[in-house]
Design a protein around this motif. Structure first.
Motif, PDB file in Angstrom:
ATOM      1  N   PHE A 152       0.869  -1.187   0.000  1.00 54.28           N
ATOM      2  CA  PHE A 152       0.000   0.000   0.000  1.00 54.28           C
ATOM      3  C   PHE A 152       0.904   1.234   0.000  1.00 54.28           C
ATOM      4  CE2 PHE A 152      -3.211   2.615   2.632  1.00 54.28           C
ATOM      5  CZ  PHE A 152      -3.895   3.029   1.504  1.00 54.28           C
ATOM      6  N   GLY A 153       0.836   2.015  -1.065  1.00 57.42           N
ATOM      7  CA  GLY A 153       1.759   3.127  -1.254  1.00 57.42           C
ATOM      8  C   GLY A 153       1.486   4.371  -0.438  1.00 57.42           C
ATOM      9  N   ASN A 154       0.239   4.603  -0.074  1.00 57.11           N
ATOM     10  CA  ASN A 154      -0.113   5.841   0.619  1.00 57.11           C
ATOM     11  C   ASN A 154       0.706   6.111   1.877  1.00 57.11           C
ATOM     12  OD1 ASN A 154      -2.368   4.849  -1.059  1.00 57.11           O
ATOM     13  ND2 ASN A 154      -3.337   6.765  -0.463  1.00 57.11           N
ATOM     14  N   PRO A 155       0.911   5.122   2.759  1.00 55.81           N
ATOM     15  CA  PRO A 155       1.661   5.449   3.975  1.00 55.81           C
ATOM     16  C   PRO A 155       3.114   5.828   3.701  1.00 55.81           C
ATOM     17  CG  PRO A 155       1.175   3.094   3.918  1.00 55.81           C
ATOM     18  CD  PRO A 155       0.414   3.743   2.791  1.00 55.81           C
ATOM     19  N   TYR A 156       3.728   5.270   2.658  1.00 57.93           N
ATOM     20  CA  TYR A 156       5.096   5.657   2.317  1.00 57.93           C
ATOM     21  C   TYR A 156       5.138   7.124   1.911  1.00 57.93           C
ATOM     22  CZ  TYR A 156       6.061   0.610   2.005  1.00 57.93           C
ATOM     23  OH  TYR A 156       6.204  -0.722   2.272  1.00 57.93           O
ATOM     24  N   ASN A 157       4.222   7.511   1.018  1.00 57.92           N
ATOM     25  CA  ASN A 157       4.160   8.909   0.586  1.00 57.92           C
ATOM     26  C   ASN A 157       3.860   9.826   1.767  1.00 57.92           C
ATOM     27  OD1 ASN A 157       3.955  10.918  -1.747  1.00 57.92           O
ATOM     28  ND2 ASN A 157       2.013  11.222  -0.686  1.00 57.92           N
ATOM     29  N   ASP A 158       2.920   9.418   2.601  1.00 57.56           N
ATOM     30  CA  ASP A 158       2.545  10.264   3.733  1.00 57.56           C
ATOM     31  C   ASP A 158       3.716  10.469   4.691  1.00 57.56           C
ATOM     32  OD1 ASP A 158       0.089  10.276   2.514  1.00 57.56           O
ATOM     33  OD2 ASP A 158      -0.990   9.342   4.173  1.00 57.56           O
ATOM     34  N   ILE A 159       4.457   9.406   4.995  1.00 56.05           N
ATOM     35  CA  ILE A 159       5.632   9.566   5.860  1.00 56.05           C
ATOM     36  C   ILE A 159       6.598  10.557   5.224  1.00 56.05           C
ATOM     37  CG2 ILE A 159       7.715   8.434   6.764  1.00 56.05           C
ATOM     38  CD1 ILE A 159       5.970   5.902   7.180  1.00 56.05           C
ATOM     39  N   GLY A 160       6.813  10.427   3.914  1.00 60.29           N
ATOM     40  CA  GLY A 160       7.687  11.367   3.217  1.00 60.29           C
ATOM     41  C   GLY A 160       7.212  12.805   3.351  1.00 60.29           C
ATOM     42  N   VAL A 161       5.913  13.008   3.206  1.00 61.08           N
ATOM     43  CA  VAL A 161       5.350  14.362   3.326  1.00 61.08           C
ATOM     44  C   VAL A 161       5.554  14.894   4.745  1.00 61.08           C
ATOM     45  CG1 VAL A 161       3.196  15.690   3.331  1.00 61.08           C
ATOM     46  CG2 VAL A 161       3.691  14.116   1.450  1.00 61.08           C
ATOM     47  N   TYR A 162       5.300  14.055   5.749  1.00 55.83           N
ATOM     48  CA  TYR A 162       5.457  14.502   7.139  1.00 55.83           C
ATOM     49  C   TYR A 162       6.911  14.884   7.410  1.00 55.83           C
ATOM     50  CZ  TYR A 162       0.950  12.101   7.490  1.00 55.83           C
ATOM     51  OH  TYR A 162      -0.339  11.675   7.277  1.00 55.83           O
ATOM     52  N   LEU A 163       7.839  14.096   6.885  1.00 56.92           N
ATOM     53  CA  LEU A 163       9.259  14.419   7.069  1.00 56.92           C
ATOM     54  C   LEU A 163       9.625  15.705   6.321  1.00 56.92           C
ATOM     55  CD1 LEU A 163      10.709  10.808   6.819  1.00 56.92           C
ATOM     56  CD2 LEU A 163      10.611  12.246   8.883  1.00 56.92           C
ATOM     57  N   MET A 164       9.041  15.906   5.145  1.00 60.17           N
ATOM     58  CA  MET A 164       9.271  17.160   4.418  1.00 60.17           C
ATOM     59  C   MET A 164       8.767  18.346   5.241  1.00 60.17           C
ATOM     60  SD  MET A 164       8.255  16.024   0.523  1.00 60.17           S
ATOM     61  CE  MET A 164       8.182  17.686  -0.108  1.00 60.17           C
ATOM     62  N   GLN A 165       7.606  18.185   5.873  1.00 55.65           N
ATOM     63  CA  GLN A 165       7.058  19.254   6.706  1.00 55.65           C
ATOM     64  C   GLN A 165       7.995  19.593   7.853  1.00 55.65           C
ATOM     65  OE1 GLN A 165       3.236  17.656   7.836  1.00 55.65           O
ATOM     66  NE2 GLN A 165       2.259  18.298   5.925  1.00 55.65           N
ATOM     67  N   GLN A 166       8.755  18.613   8.300  1.00 60.93           N
ATOM     68  CA  GLN A 166       9.720  18.824   9.374  1.00 60.93           C
ATOM     69  C   GLN A 166      11.079  19.282   8.842  1.00 60.93           C
ATOM     70  OE1 GLN A 166       9.554  14.908  11.231  1.00 60.93           O
ATOM     71  NE2 GLN A 166       8.125  15.660  12.780  1.00 60.93           N
ATOM     72  N   GLY A 167      11.174  19.491   7.521  1.00 59.24           N
ATOM     73  CA  GLY A 167      12.431  19.941   6.923  1.00 59.24           C
ATOM     74  C   GLY A 167      13.459  18.838   6.758  1.00 59.24           C
ATOM     75  N   LYS A 168      13.037  17.576   6.834  1.00 62.23           N
ATOM     76  CA  LYS A 168      13.951  16.427   6.746  1.00 62.23           C
ATOM     77  C   LYS A 168      13.895  15.832   5.341  1.00 62.23           C
ATOM     78  CE  LYS A 168      13.197  15.392  11.635  1.00 62.23           C
ATOM     79  NZ  LYS A 168      12.627  14.407  12.587  1.00 62.23           N
ATOM     80  N   LEU A 169      14.409  16.589   4.373  1.00 67.43           N
ATOM     81  CA  LEU A 169      14.307  16.166   2.975  1.00 67.43           C
ATOM     82  C   LEU A 169      15.081  14.883   2.697  1.00 67.43           C
ATOM     83  CD1 LEU A 169      14.595  19.588   1.108  1.00 67.43           C
ATOM     84  CD2 LEU A 169      12.550  18.415   1.955  1.00 67.43           C
ATOM     85  N   GLU A 170      16.256  14.737   3.292  1.00 72.28           N
ATOM     86  CA  GLU A 170      17.061  13.535   3.060  1.00 72.28           C
ATOM     87  C   GLU A 170      16.334  12.287   3.563  1.00 72.28           C
ATOM     88  OE1 GLU A 170      19.883  13.613   1.229  1.00 72.28           O
ATOM     89  OE2 GLU A 170      19.488  15.758   1.068  1.00 72.28           O
TER      90      GLU A 170
END
Length: 181
Positions: free
Chosen positions: A74-92
């Protein structure tokens, strides 16, 4: 299908409807009840999403990881975790999650992680990589407005300073316009 699973799916749908109506707290309640009836990756992911609206990012990430344990395809949780980390400024840290989302077998809308990868590339000034991600996003969903807006923003940001890249962006925008008519 067990009655618990049927009830979980009913509550999941009810939560989705409440979310569409803007009732985040009601959706949270339905997703929690859905998980009590029968845990699904969808309910874990959507509960995390609702909690993210309330600023509970760490909890949202934990719920997405629970979803992945239930259904790693299920792809949604992977994308969502990525978005949450982006919101925290953790691009890497966000990038590998987005990459996993692009490879997930069960995922709609498939173009979202490519848009998010493009945002990461733009933040890093990796413009050619951003264009590749946006090209893929447009291939997957030609009507998506976000991809078009990002391409236009990128073209104006570059303003001809990177050789052929702006003309490539213009070509993509023309392709997009032809695909939406």
């Amino acid at each position: 299908m067990s009655s618990g699973h049927e009830e979980a799916l009913r509550l999941l749908e009810e939560g989705n409807n409440l979310h569409r109506e803007g009732n985040v707290d009601g959706a949270i309640d339905c997703y929690r009840r859905s998980l009590e009836a029968f845990p699904t990756a969808d309910a874990w992911t959507y509960l995390g999403w609702m909690l993210s609206f309330k600023g509970q990012i760490d909890e949202a990430i934990a719920h997405c990881k629970a979803a992945i344990e239930i259904d790693p395809e299920f792809g949604n949780p992977y994308n969502d975790i990525g978005v949450y980390l982006m919101q925290q400024g953790k691009l890497e840290e966000a990038e590998p999650w987005m990459q996993k989302a692009t490879r997930a077998k069960r995922y709609e809308p498939r173009h979202f992680p490519h848009i998010n990868l493009a945002r990461i590339r733009i933040a890093r000034r990796e413009y050619a990589g951003a264009v590749r991600e946006l090209r893929e996003a447009l291939r997957l969903e030609p009507r998506d407005e976000t991809s078009g807006h990002l391409l236009r923003d990128l073209a104006s940001k570059l303003n001809g300073s990177f050789g052929t890249l702006p003309s490539e962006i213009q070509g993509l925008l023309l392709e997009r316009n032809r695909g939406t008519k």
